[in-house]
Design a protein around this motif. Structure first.
Motif, mmCIF file in Angstrom:
data_model
loop_
_atom_site.group_PDB
_atom_site.id
_atom_site.type_symbol
_atom_site.label_atom_id
_atom_site.label_comp_id
_atom_site.label_asym_id
_atom_site.label_seq_id
_atom_site.Cartn_x
_atom_site.Cartn_y
_atom_site.Cartn_z
ATOM 1 N N LEU A 149 0.842 -1.210 0.000
ATOM 2 C CA LEU A 149 0.000 0.000 0.000
ATOM 3 C C LEU A 149 0.872 1.253 0.000
ATOM 4 O O LEU A 149 0.597 2.217 -0.717
ATOM 5 C CB LEU A 149 -0.934 -0.008 1.225
ATOM 6 C CG LEU A 149 -2.050 -1.052 1.201
ATOM 7 C CD1 LEU A 149 -2.719 -1.161 2.568
ATOM 8 C CD2 LEU A 149 -3.107 -0.711 0.144
ATOM 9 N N ASP A 150 1.961 1.225 0.791
ATOM 10 C CA ASP A 150 2.906 2.367 0.807
ATOM 11 C C ASP A 150 3.492 2.586 -0.580
ATOM 12 O O ASP A 150 3.590 3.702 -1.069
ATOM 13 C CB ASP A 150 4.075 2.101 1.776
ATOM 14 C CG ASP A 150 3.646 2.147 3.233
ATOM 15 O OD1 ASP A 150 2.521 2.616 3.503
ATOM 16 O OD2 ASP A 150 4.434 1.702 4.088
ATOM 17 N N GLN A 151 3.896 1.487 -1.207
ATOM 18 C CA GLN A 151 4.517 1.543 -2.534
ATOM 19 C C GLN A 151 3.530 2.113 -3.558
ATOM 20 O O GLN A 151 3.887 2.961 -4.376
ATOM 21 C CB GLN A 151 4.958 0.122 -2.923
ATOM 22 C CG GLN A 151 5.611 -0.014 -4.251
ATOM 23 C CD GLN A 151 7.044 0.527 -4.243
ATOM 24 O OE1 GLN A 151 7.487 1.142 -3.274
ATOM 25 N NE2 GLN A 151 7.747 0.334 -5.323
ATOM 26 N N TYR A 152 2.313 1.655 -3.499
ATOM 27 C CA TYR A 152 1.276 2.144 -4.423
ATOM 28 C C TYR A 152 1.046 3.643 -4.231
ATOM 29 O O TYR A 152 0.947 4.406 -5.189
ATOM 30 C CB TYR A 152 -0.021 1.369 -4.204
ATOM 31 C CG TYR A 152 -1.185 1.951 -4.968
ATOM 32 C CD1 TYR A 152 -1.139 2.062 -6.356
ATOM 33 C CD2 TYR A 152 -2.321 2.419 -4.304
ATOM 34 C CE1 TYR A 152 -2.194 2.618 -7.067
ATOM 35 C CE2 TYR A 152 -3.372 2.979 -5.001
ATOM 36 C CZ TYR A 152 -3.303 3.077 -6.378
ATOM 37 O OH TYR A 152 -4.342 3.631 -7.087
ATOM 38 N N GLU A 153 0.998 4.049 -2.966
ATOM 39 C CA GLU A 153 0.788 5.471 -2.658
ATOM 40 C C GLU A 153 1.931 6.316 -3.239
ATOM 41 O O GLU A 153 1.707 7.348 -3.866
ATOM 42 C CB GLU A 153 0.712 5.654 -1.139
ATOM 43 C CG GLU A 153 0.185 7.008 -0.724
ATOM 44 C CD GLU A 153 0.058 7.111 0.785
ATOM 45 O OE1 GLU A 153 0.991 6.671 1.504
ATOM 46 O OE2 GLU A 153 -0.973 7.620 1.251
ATOM 47 N N LYS A 154 3.178 5.833 -3.052
ATOM 48 C CA LYS A 154 4.346 6.567 -3.575
ATOM 49 C C LYS A 154 4.270 6.675 -5.092
ATOM 50 O O LYS A 154 4.490 7.733 -5.660
ATOM 51 C CB LYS A 154 5.640 5.809 -3.203
ATOM 52 C CG LYS A 154 6.254 6.276 -1.907
ATOM 53 C CD LYS A 154 7.593 5.585 -1.714
ATOM 54 C CE LYS A 154 7.761 5.213 -0.254
ATOM 55 N NZ LYS A 154 8.655 4.092 -0.041
ATOM 56 N N LEU A 155 3.968 5.543 -5.754
ATOM 57 C CA LEU A 155 3.903 5.549 -7.216
ATOM 58 C C LEU A 155 2.797 6.463 -7.727
ATOM 59 O O LEU A 155 2.969 7.181 -8.700
ATOM 60 C CB LEU A 155 3.691 4.127 -7.748
ATOM 61 C CG LEU A 155 4.872 3.164 -7.574
ATOM 62 C CD1 LEU A 155 4.473 1.754 -7.973
ATOM 63 C CD2 LEU A 155 6.060 3.612 -8.418
ATOM 64 N N SER A 156 1.647 6.473 -7.042
ATOM 65 C CA SER A 156 0.526 7.319 -7.464
ATOM 66 C C SER A 156 0.907 8.787 -7.337
ATOM 67 O O SER A 156 0.613 9.592 -8.220
ATOM 68 C CB SER A 156 -0.715 7.101 -6.606
ATOM 69 O OG SER A 156 -0.974 5.772 -6.471
ATOM 70 N N LYS A 157 1.611 9.136 -6.224
ATOM 71 C CA LYS A 157 2.013 10.533 -6.031
ATOM 72 C C LYS A 157 3.003 10.938 -7.109
ATOM 73 O O LYS A 157 2.936 12.027 -7.645
ATOM 74 C CB LYS A 157 2.643 10.713 -4.644
ATOM 75 C CG LYS A 157 1.591 10.846 -3.554
ATOM 76 C CD LYS A 157 2.218 11.095 -2.203
ATOM 77 C CE LYS A 157 1.147 11.085 -1.122
ATOM 78 N NZ LYS A 157 1.703 10.869 0.199
ATOM 79 N N ARG A 158 3.945 10.017 -7.442
ATOM 80 C CA ARG A 158 4.941 10.320 -8.465
ATOM 81 C C ARG A 158 4.265 10.543 -9.826
ATOM 82 O O ARG A 158 4.565 11.467 -10.543
ATOM 83 C CB ARG A 158 5.968 9.177 -8.561
ATOM 84 C CG ARG A 158 7.280 9.628 -9.157
ATOM 85 C CD ARG A 158 8.304 8.530 -9.167
ATOM 86 N NE ARG A 158 8.551 7.964 -7.858
ATOM 87 C CZ ARG A 158 9.095 6.770 -7.659
ATOM 88 N NH1 ARG A 158 9.433 6.024 -8.669
ATOM 89 N NH2 ARG A 158 9.306 6.328 -6.441
ATOM 90 N N LYS A 159 3.294 9.669 -10.124
ATOM 91 C CA LYS A 159 2.571 9.812 -11.408
ATOM 92 C C LYS A 159 1.814 11.127 -11.447
ATOM 93 O O LYS A 159 1.791 11.824 -12.451
ATOM 94 C CB LYS A 159 1.577 8.657 -11.570
ATOM 95 C CG LYS A 159 2.180 7.459 -12.265
ATOM 96 C CD LYS A 159 1.098 6.450 -12.577
ATOM 97 C CE LYS A 159 1.693 5.088 -12.811
ATOM 98 N NZ LYS A 159 0.746 4.004 -12.609
ATOM 99 N N GLY A 160 1.192 11.479 -10.296
ATOM 100 C CA GLY A 160 0.446 12.737 -10.186
ATOM 101 C C GLY A 160 1.371 13.917 -10.427
ATOM 102 O O GLY A 160 1.051 14.838 -11.178
ATOM 103 N N ALA A 161 2.570 13.868 -9.805
ATOM 104 C CA ALA A 161 3.531 14.962 -9.946
ATOM 105 C C ALA A 161 3.995 15.070 -11.394
ATOM 106 O O ALA A 161 4.125 16.163 -11.942
ATOM 107 C CB ALA A 161 4.723 14.716 -9.024
#
Ligand code: SF4
Length: 166
Positions: A149-161
């Protein structure tokens, strides 16, 4: 005994909180056996028994990959089951979080890499988190879910950025 109970409540609360924060709904998992000896599978099956009872924290195991946010894969990938893993992965709903469960799924384990075995799940599909052990304890699997879940959150934030930058 009291300490154990307190710890259980603690990881349970943490799980429930993180699932809600990251997904905004419950978490659905499809278990995939890609060639295990069944040791990891037995340990995983305890997650829904009356001791761990993870369903009370918003997690359910589902029969179809189309309903799954996460795949928990056991066993190094045998050539016989390679196609089944590929098809399950392509049918899974996004975000397709893959958690490799056990030494075999992480890198081949005692079966290694042979004419019959690929030697690890990441040889076939992308893996979010590796949970070592032969077999890993259910607590380690829960930790693996939290890390995914942490990894998914990080990847989603990176994609958003990246979307904002472009
Ligand atoms: S890691 Fe151990 S228990 Fe799990 S599938 Fe491999 S040999 Fe079996």
């Amino acid at each position: 005994m009291e300490n154990v109970k307190e710890q259980e409540v603690d990881w349970g609360t943490q799980l429930q909180k993180r699932i809600k924060e990251v997904l905004g709904k419950s978490l659905h998992i499809r278990h995939v056996d890609s060639g295990s000896c069944n040791g990891c599978d037995f340990e995983m099956s305890t997650l829904t028994n009356p001791i761990y009872d993870i369903q009370r924290f918003g997690i359910d195991f589902v029969a179809s990959p189309r309903h799954a946010d996460m795949l928990m894969v056991t066993g190094g990938v045998t050539r016989h089951l390679e196609e089944a893993l590929r098809k399950t992965y392509s049918s899974a709903a996004n975000p397709k979080m893959v958690v490799a469960i056990g030494a075999c799924a992480c890198g081949g384990g005692i079966f290694g890499e042979t004419y019959a075995n690929h030697g690890g799940v990441d040889k076939i599909v992308p893996v979010y988190v590796y949970v070592p052990g032969c077999p890993p304890r259910p607590q380690a699997m829960i930790e693996g879910i939290l890390l995914a879940l942490d990894q998914y959150e990080k990847l989603s934030k990176r994609k958003g950025a990246m979307a904002v930058e472009s």
